[in-house]
Design a protein around this motif. Structure first.
Motif, PDB file in Angstrom:
ATOM      1  N   LEU A 170      20.973   2.081 -26.383  1.00 42.28           N
ATOM      2  CA  LEU A 170      21.693   3.215 -25.780  1.00 42.28           C
ATOM      3  C   LEU A 170      20.728   4.298 -25.314  1.00 42.28           C
ATOM      4  CD1 LEU A 170      24.252   4.805 -25.084  1.00 42.28           C
ATOM      5  CD2 LEU A 170      24.322   5.587 -27.448  1.00 42.28           C
ATOM      6  N   VAL A 171      19.773   4.639 -26.206  1.00 41.27           N
ATOM      7  CA  VAL A 171      18.818   5.697 -25.852  1.00 41.27           C
ATOM      8  C   VAL A 171      17.968   5.283 -24.657  1.00 41.27           C
ATOM      9  CG1 VAL A 171      16.757   6.894 -26.650  1.00 41.27           C
ATOM     10  CG2 VAL A 171      18.745   6.769 -28.114  1.00 41.27           C
ATOM     11  N   VAL A 219      11.565  15.830 -31.564  1.00 46.02           N
ATOM     12  CA  VAL A 219      11.850  14.959 -30.418  1.00 46.02           C
ATOM     13  C   VAL A 219      10.946  13.738 -30.480  1.00 46.02           C
ATOM     14  CG1 VAL A 219      12.072  14.837 -27.925  1.00 46.02           C
ATOM     15  CG2 VAL A 219      12.183  17.038 -29.047  1.00 46.02           C
ATOM     16  N   LEU A 220       9.641  14.010 -30.672  1.00 50.14           N
ATOM     17  CA  LEU A 220       8.692  12.899 -30.727  1.00 50.14           C
ATOM     18  C   LEU A 220       8.992  12.007 -31.926  1.00 50.14           C
ATOM     19  CD1 LEU A 220       5.494  14.943 -29.823  1.00 50.14           C
ATOM     20  CD2 LEU A 220       6.927  13.552 -28.320  1.00 50.14           C
ATOM     21  N   ASN A 238      17.765   9.055 -16.918  1.00 49.68           N
ATOM     22  CA  ASN A 238      17.326  10.438 -16.836  1.00 49.68           C
ATOM     23  C   ASN A 238      15.909  10.559 -16.273  1.00 49.68           C
ATOM     24  OD1 ASN A 238      17.119  13.295 -17.817  1.00 49.68           O
ATOM     25  ND2 ASN A 238      19.036  12.642 -18.747  1.00 49.68           N
ATOM     26  N   PRO A 290      22.179  11.268 -26.361  1.00 49.72           N
ATOM     27  CA  PRO A 290      23.627  11.316 -26.571  1.00 49.72           C
ATOM     28  C   PRO A 290      23.986  11.810 -27.973  1.00 49.72           C
ATOM     29  CG  PRO A 290      22.970   9.183 -25.682  1.00 49.72           C
ATOM     30  CD  PRO A 290      21.719   9.910 -26.018  1.00 49.72           C
ATOM     31  N   VAL A 348      20.159   5.618 -21.491  1.00 49.62           N
ATOM     32  CA  VAL A 348      20.426   7.002 -21.086  1.00 49.62           C
ATOM     33  C   VAL A 348      19.148   7.720 -20.642  1.00 49.62           C
ATOM     34  CG1 VAL A 348      21.176   9.255 -21.912  1.00 49.62           C
ATOM     35  CG2 VAL A 348      22.494   7.224 -22.476  1.00 49.62           C
ATOM     36  N   LEU A 349      18.096   7.640 -21.476  1.00 49.50           N
ATOM     37  CA  LEU A 349      16.857   8.326 -21.115  1.00 49.50           C
ATOM     38  C   LEU A 349      16.186   7.670 -19.916  1.00 49.50           C
ATOM     39  CD1 LEU A 349      15.203   9.418 -24.465  1.00 49.50           C
ATOM     40  CD2 LEU A 349      16.864  10.575 -23.023  1.00 49.50           C
ATOM     41  N   ALA A 404      19.299  15.475 -23.484  1.00 50.77           N
ATOM     42  CA  ALA A 404      19.670  14.213 -22.842  1.00 50.77           C
ATOM     43  C   ALA A 404      20.061  13.142 -23.856  1.00 50.77           C
ATOM     44  CB  ALA A 404      18.521  13.719 -21.977  1.00 50.77           C
ATOM     45  N   PRO A 441      28.025   3.579 -26.345  1.00 53.55           N
ATOM     46  CA  PRO A 441      28.122   4.662 -27.338  1.00 53.55           C
ATOM     47  C   PRO A 441      29.247   4.420 -28.346  1.00 53.55           C
ATOM     48  CG  PRO A 441      28.528   5.497 -25.115  1.00 53.55           C
ATOM     49  CD  PRO A 441      28.151   4.074 -24.975  1.00 53.55           C
ATOM     50  N   ILE A 490      11.990   9.756 -31.237  1.00 48.60           N
ATOM     51  CA  ILE A 490      11.639   8.643 -30.351  1.00 48.60           C
ATOM     52  C   ILE A 490      10.832   7.593 -31.111  1.00 48.60           C
ATOM     53  CG2 ILE A 490      10.296   8.024 -28.305  1.00 48.60           C
ATOM     54  CD1 ILE A 490      11.135  10.805 -27.200  1.00 48.60           C
ATOM     55  N   LEU A 533      14.689  16.891 -22.977  1.00 45.15           N
ATOM     56  CA  LEU A 533      14.989  15.584 -23.566  1.00 45.15           C
ATOM     57  C   LEU A 533      15.982  15.721 -24.722  1.00 45.15           C
ATOM     58  CD1 LEU A 533      13.773  12.926 -22.651  1.00 45.15           C
ATOM     59  CD2 LEU A 533      12.232  13.019 -24.602  1.00 45.15           C
ATOM     60  N   LEU A 534      15.851  16.815 -25.483  1.00 37.48           N
ATOM     61  CA  LEU A 534      16.768  17.051 -26.605  1.00 37.48           C
ATOM     62  C   LEU A 534      18.218  17.062 -26.139  1.00 37.48           C
ATOM     63  CD1 LEU A 534      15.136  19.900 -28.717  1.00 37.48           C
ATOM     64  CD2 LEU A 534      15.676  17.617 -29.508  1.00 37.48           C
ATOM     65  N   ALA A 593      21.375   1.450 -31.190  1.00 36.66           N
ATOM     66  CA  ALA A 593      21.025   2.843 -30.901  1.00 36.66           C
ATOM     67  C   ALA A 593      19.863   2.902 -29.918  1.00 36.66           C
ATOM     68  CB  ALA A 593      20.679   3.582 -32.187  1.00 36.66           C
ATOM     69  N   GLY A 615      26.229   8.444 -21.940  1.00 39.46           N
ATOM     70  CA  GLY A 615      26.073   8.708 -23.364  1.00 39.46           C
ATOM     71  C   GLY A 615      27.302   9.314 -24.019  1.00 39.46           C
ATOM     72  N   VAL A 622      26.216  10.865 -29.980  1.00 42.23           N
ATOM     73  CA  VAL A 622      26.490   9.819 -30.948  1.00 42.23           C
ATOM     74  C   VAL A 622      25.189   9.328 -31.595  1.00 42.23           C
ATOM     75  CG1 VAL A 622      26.468   7.917 -29.276  1.00 42.23           C
ATOM     76  CG2 VAL A 622      27.858   7.718 -31.314  1.00 42.23           C
ATOM     77  N   VAL A 623      24.076   9.461 -30.863  1.00 40.63           N
ATOM     78  CA  VAL A 623      22.785   9.062 -31.430  1.00 40.63           C
ATOM     79  C   VAL A 623      22.327  10.081 -32.477  1.00 40.63           C
ATOM     80  CG1 VAL A 623      20.345   8.683 -30.909  1.00 40.63           C
ATOM     81  CG2 VAL A 623      22.099   7.730 -29.419  1.00 40.63           C
ATOM     82  N   PHE A 674      24.283   9.287 -35.461  1.00 42.77           N
ATOM     83  CA  PHE A 674      23.760   8.061 -36.065  1.00 42.77           C
ATOM     84  C   PHE A 674      22.529   8.364 -36.920  1.00 42.77           C
ATOM     85  CE2 PHE A 674      20.776   4.495 -35.707  1.00 42.77           C
ATOM     86  CZ  PHE A 674      21.542   3.448 -36.208  1.00 42.77           C
TER      87      PHE A 674
END
Lengths: 299, 279
Positions: free
Chosen positions: B255-256, B28-29, B263, A120, B259-260, A118, B230, B32, A115-116, B252, B200, A122-123, A126
């Motif tokens: 976008l996430v 990561v968590l 995925n 983008p 993309v996710l 994936a 993006p 999110i 996931l890291l 943001a 992305g 730009v995020v 940000f």
């Protein structure tokens, strides 16, 4: 008659497929050729030495100066910082996932690490610009929340998935017999990992580092947003806490505004050419190392 | 004399390994959670679908861009993979092709942008446009499509090919009627993954396709520049001073999620398809 047209059709399709197979080579050559074509005119105004070792990048002053040294060192700082963070963490993570973690946890960890990669870039930029940068500036008493080290930190997390997956492939390729003989001789699991498994996976781990390096040096948007974009030569360790400007960020920030075929335009293509050559070298070496060791895929 | 017994050392080392896994995964968590929390509060019907000042044009622009990218890259990538896995014999040429693929995958995204500017925008006279951006992104995802398609082709058992050839089918008939249909699920998964990658990317389209506006219509042809998520986020975060903080976070988040979401779809699809195969 019908059979003959079928034959012809088939011949045509197979030719097309053969040509498509060569596309990758064609594109690498094309990219190099176009970068070279649009970079070369800059050497009419400046010597190679002047460009690479010049201390000032002042494209809009009169006369314009295109010394790339601050940009090269800026990229170097951010990249080295990213590797210092991502290599030990990524390798430890790969060892953990392949040798230590319970099966259930492994199934959860792997997609989370992926996931890291994936998210983008730009995020990441940000988040660094609006949240992490100001936090760190506060905590470390820095005057500004945009600095080289912040770029390194974010890039490290973007490079970790590459490091983890390539090292993990290498570790998994180590024959079970090696592990079993070590354990049978009375070594603990940790001794086996550190003295047998990791050394046996050495070349894959070197490849992982090189690929991580390639990723970090070529990253653009995140660095553009969080490293402050000051084209100054970074000094010593303190340089990590000051704004820098990388090669990639320079291209991204300036290419939109330059006049077509101006000296500035050609200078930016020269920066691009240098980036291409650096990543070409690291990727080719990584690929060779892996192939010599046999088996592990580079992705 | 050892400072720690082997068992103590092992305990310490394993603790360090657990810790490093946590250091990698917890952010990561965290990311999110923060994105959901801050983004959701700025999200509104008007921001998403408003006729003026909405994200809809940028979402549609992104969809157009990645669709055209996939349309260009997929045939090339799959054909290249078919060549490598079905036709090529191991040798220096194949070795060179593989090296080129690895290098293509490693070219910095901003360098793709430069190449797109020199070739598609300028030499081909596409201008800063949807078409130029798609061509540039197609090059960027090509190595990913080649390697995932090749993997899918490799999974098709050799026995199927031999059976088809043994019945008198030609090699191309075997590829088309037997190998490709069986590899299709894997190929499609790879394609979706590369679409998520393209959705992305910002650097390659900076000078080849994107522009910023809060009140803009959709492109009328492939030769128009486009709004994409993006780039919209990048400009909001760095160049436009009067965008409310909540709007930035909401952009943001969108976008996430896009993309996710793509995925995740690919990952679920892969797991499903893997479960349904038996060889």
């Amino acid at each position: 008659m019908k059979r003959r047209t079928l034959r012809a059709q088939e011949w045509l399709v197979e030719r097309t497929i053969h040509v498509a197979g060569m596309l990758a080579i064609a594109f690498v050559v094309l990219i190099f050729a176009f970068l070279l074509r649009d970079a070369l005119p800059v050497f009419r105004g400046d010597s190679l030495e002047h460009l690479l070792a010049g201390r000032y990048w002042r494209p809009t002053s009169a006369p314009a100066q295109f010394g790339m040294l601050p940009l090269i060192l800026g990229s170097l700082y951010v990249t080295v910082g990213a590797l210092v963070i991502s290599l030990p963490l990524g390798l430890a993570c790969a060892v953990f996932i392949s040798e230590v973690a319970p099966v259930r946890l492994r199934e959860v960890l792997k997609p989370l690490v992926e996931l890291l990669a994936a998210i983008p870039s730009v995020v990441y930029g940000f988040l660094g610009l609006l949240m992490i940068g100001p936090w760190l500036a506060d905590a470390l008493h820095l005057p500004i929340g945009q600095f080289a080290g912040l770029g390194s930190l974010l890039l490290a997390f973007m490079a970790i998935p590459t490091v983890v997956s390539v090292s993990e492939d290498a570790i998994r390729a180590v024959p079970a017999a090696l592990r079993e003989s070590s354990l049978a001789l009375g070594a603990t699991q940790w001794q086996t990992i550190i003295k047998v498994v990791v050394p046996a996976a050495r070349s894959g781990i070197i490849a992982a580092s090189l690929l991580g390096l390639g990723r970090a040096i070529g990253e653009t948007m995140t660095v553009l947003m969080v490293t402050g974009n000051a084209a100054v030569i970074p000094q010593g360790l303190a340089g990590f806490f000051k704004p820098v400007r990388t090669m990639t960020a320079t291209i991204a920030a300036e290419m939109g505004e330059v006049a077509y075929h101006s000296p500035h335009y050609h200078a930016l293509f020269a920066v691009g050419l240098l980036l291409f050559l650096i990543t070409f070298a690291t990727n080719t070496i990584a690929d060779t190392v892996v192939r010599r060791a046999g088996g592990v895929k580079t992705r | 004399m050892m400072l720690f017994s082997a068992q103590r050392t092992e305990k310490l080392a394993f603790a360090a390994l657990w810790a490093s896994a946590a250091i990698v995964v917890l952010p990561v968590l965290g990311i999110i959670a923060v994105m959901l929390y801050r983004g959701a509060s700025g999200l509104s019907w008007g921001l998403l679908f408003g006729a003026r000042e909405g994200l809809l044009p940028a979402i549609v622009g992104t969809v157009l861009l990645v669709s055209l990218t996939a349309l260009i890259a997929a045939p090339l990538g799959v054909a290249a993979a078919v060549y490598l896995n079905e036709y090529a014999r191991a040798g220096p040429l194949v070795r060179l092709i593989r090296l080129a693929i690895v290098n293509l995958a490693g070219v910095p995204s901003v360098v793709y942008g430069l190449f797109g500017l020199a070739l598609f925008v300028t030499l081909f006279h596409f201008g800063r446009s949807l078409l130029a951006g798609s061509c540039t992104l197609a090059l960027l995802v090509l190595p990913l499509i080649i390697s995932t398609s090749e993997e899918a082709l490799r999974q098709v058992p050799q026995g199927l090919r031999h059976a088809s050839l043994g019945l008198g089918a030609s090699q191309w008939q075997t590829v088309r009627r037997v190998v490709l249909p069986n590899a299709l699920p894997g190929i499609i998964t790879g394609l979706i993954l590369s679409i998520s990658r393209a959705a992305g990317e910002t650097a390659p389209i900076l000078f080849t396709a994107a522009f910023y506006s809060l009140t803009s219509p959709l492109p009328k042809s492939v030769f128009d520049p486009i709004l994409v998520l993006p780039y919209q986020l990048f400009v909001m975060a760095t160049e436009v001073p009067n965008v409310p903080e909540s709007t930035k976070w909401a952009t943001a988040l969108v976008l996430v999620v896009v993309v996710l979401g793509i995925n995740l779809f690919a990952i679920v699809l892969r797991a499903r398809l893997r479960g349904s195969r038996r060889w």
